[in-house]
Design an enzyme around this catalytic site. Structure first.
Site, PDB file in Angstrom:
ATOM      1  N   GLU A   1      15.371   7.678  24.022  1.00 29.37           N
ATOM      2  CA  GLU A   1      15.552   7.920  25.459  1.00 29.37           C
ATOM      3  C   GLU A   1      17.010   7.725  25.871  1.00 29.37           C
ATOM      4  OE1 GLU A   1      11.578   5.597  25.099  1.00 29.37           O
ATOM      5  OE2 GLU A   1      13.392   5.964  23.905  1.00 29.37           O
TER       6      GLU A   1
ATOM      7  N   CYS B   1      10.151   1.420  25.238  1.00 32.30           N
ATOM      8  CA  CYS B   1      10.076  -0.021  24.990  1.00 32.30           C
ATOM      9  C   CYS B   1      10.456  -0.805  26.241  1.00 32.30           C
ATOM     10  CB  CYS B   1      10.972  -0.408  23.819  1.00 32.30           C
ATOM     11  SG  CYS B   1      12.737  -0.272  24.163  1.00 32.30           S
TER      12      CYS B   1
ATOM     13  N   SER C   1       3.182   2.497 -22.539  1.00 35.51           N
ATOM     14  CA  SER C   1       2.751   3.319 -21.405  1.00 35.51           C
ATOM     15  C   SER C   1       3.759   4.410 -21.050  1.00 35.51           C
ATOM     16  CB  SER C   1       2.527   2.429 -20.177  1.00 35.51           C
ATOM     17  OG  SER C   1       3.710   1.748 -19.825  1.00 35.51           O
TER      18      SER C   1
ATOM     19  N   GLY D   1       1.503  -3.926 -12.330  1.00 32.11           N
ATOM     20  CA  GLY D   1       0.470  -3.538 -13.287  1.00 32.11           C
ATOM     21  C   GLY D   1      -0.922  -3.699 -12.721  1.00 32.11           C
ATOM     22  N   PRO D   2      -1.952  -3.596 -13.570  1.00 35.17           N
ATOM     23  CA  PRO D   2      -3.341  -3.646 -13.112  1.00 35.17           C
ATOM     24  C   PRO D   2      -3.698  -4.907 -12.335  1.00 35.17           C
ATOM     25  CG  PRO D   2      -3.227  -2.879 -15.383  1.00 35.17           C
ATOM     26  CD  PRO D   2      -1.846  -3.329 -15.016  1.00 35.17           C
TER      27      PRO D   2
ATOM     28  N   ALA E   1      -2.015  -4.550  -8.723  1.00 35.50           N
ATOM     29  CA  ALA E   1      -2.635  -3.437  -8.008  1.00 35.50           C
ATOM     30  C   ALA E   1      -4.073  -3.773  -7.619  1.00 35.50           C
ATOM     31  CB  ALA E   1      -2.596  -2.182  -8.872  1.00 35.50           C
TER      32      ALA E   1
END
Length: 333
Positions: free
Chosen positions: A46, A70, A162, A263-264, A267
């Site tokens: 704005e 705001c 991997s 990793g697993p 996650a």
């Protein structure tokens, strides 16, 4: 409003502030000025638009803004006061500001006698602003959990190797996603086993302009030679596995989006705890078998407890697919 949204897209993807666009219209509906927010410490949309008016005089004009103006002092002053001071005649906005400190602009404008209309294209704009809105509403960063796997759900071979399951196009896409998040998070196990740099790089190996802050979760110490400690951004080594505490601290540091590449174990914990908003899976047309699953225990003891997702995008990347899905917590945010 759609033009204001297109202006908002010029703003930086990362950072603590919403990407906002503003269009100033005259009585005939013609655009007189426009603006957008360019990042922390710069004028809000704005104010950026008002600065382009002769003498900053907005009398007789309507401000069309993607987010409620705001109503607080931060790095800059309140946009509600700036619009009132400029003599704006009407304000139209799409999404209400959910911030406890920044919200309330519409009430301030109305108290000053300025007509305010809200909710224009609210679903469309809310979806576009989903990451920022989710973070502010939940008081924690928006979390994307990513992994790469074979068709049978393996992220590594039985010997732990991997690299690489996916092809070059998918790996480059990962770097682009890193650059679009404020932080990248892994566990100490990933640092100790893979020694990743966690930088966002171009296809020539060059560092991209936007780099995520590396974050390490876990209690084990890191070797002084860890590449993550040489990252262009100073690493945050949390020294804890308490994800709620980690996310709260990151939010206090003005981090609004986190890309989880752990990793697993890491996650799975984010998903199990309901702390994942998006799931991004790079799926390769290959089979590996064995124990190297991409995810571990999610706390699902019966089929009724499975984590249902909503797929929002499927992107072919060479021979691979990038599948983006949102969780139920992410859908309701």
């Amino acid at each position: 409003m759609r033009h204001a949204l297109s202006l908002a897209a010029h703003g930086p993807v990362t950072g603590p502030h919403a990407r906002v666009g503003c269009v100033l219209l005259d009585d005939a509906g013609a655009t007189v000025a426009e603006g957008w927010h360019r990042g922390a410490g710069t004028p809000h949309a704005e104010v950026d638009a008002l600065a382009k008016l002769p003498g900053g005089d907005a009398r007789g004009l309507t401000a069309v803004v993607t987010l409620e103006p705001c109503n607080h002092w931060g790095r800059t002053g309140p946009c509600s006061e700036a619009l009132i001071h400029a003599g704006i005649s009407r304000v139209v906005f799409s999404v209400e500001d959910p911030g406890a400190h920044s919200g309330g602009g519409k009430e301030r404008l109305r108290d000053a006698g300025v007509p305010v209309d809200e909710g224009v294209l609210v679903d469309e704009v809310s979806e576009w602003m989903r990451r920022w809105l989710t973070a502010v509403r939940l008081g924690r960063p928006f979390v994307t959990v990513k992994w790469a796997s074979s068709l049978d759900g393996r992220a590594a071979a039985s010997d732990g190797t991997s690299q690489w399951i996916t092809g070059a196009a998918a790996r480059q896409h990962v770097h682009e996603q890193r650059a679009e998040h404020d932080a990248i998070l892994v566990g100490t196990g990933t640092v100790l086993s893979d020694d990743p740099s966690l930088t966002a790089r171009g296809d020539g190996g060059e560092l991209l302009a936007s780099q995520p802050v590396p974050v390490v979760v876990g209690e084990r110490s890191l070797p002084a030679t860890s590449r993550i400690l040489k990252h262009p951004r100073e690493a945050i080594v949390t020294g804890t596995r308490d994800l709620d505490a980690v996310l709260s601290d990151l939010y206090a540091r003005e981090i609004r989006t986190v890309f989880v590449e752990g990793g697993p174990t890491v996650a799975s914990e984010f998903i199990r705890r309901g702390l994942a908003d998006d799931i991004l899976v790079y799926l390769a047309p290959t089979l590996i078998g064995g124990p190297g699953l991409a995810l571990g225990d999610l706390g699902v003891d019966t089929i009724d407890g499975q984590h249902r997702l909503t797929v929002t995008h499927v992107t072919p990347l060479g021979d691979d697919l990038a599948i983006l899905a949102r969780t139920r917590s992410g859908s309701s945010s």
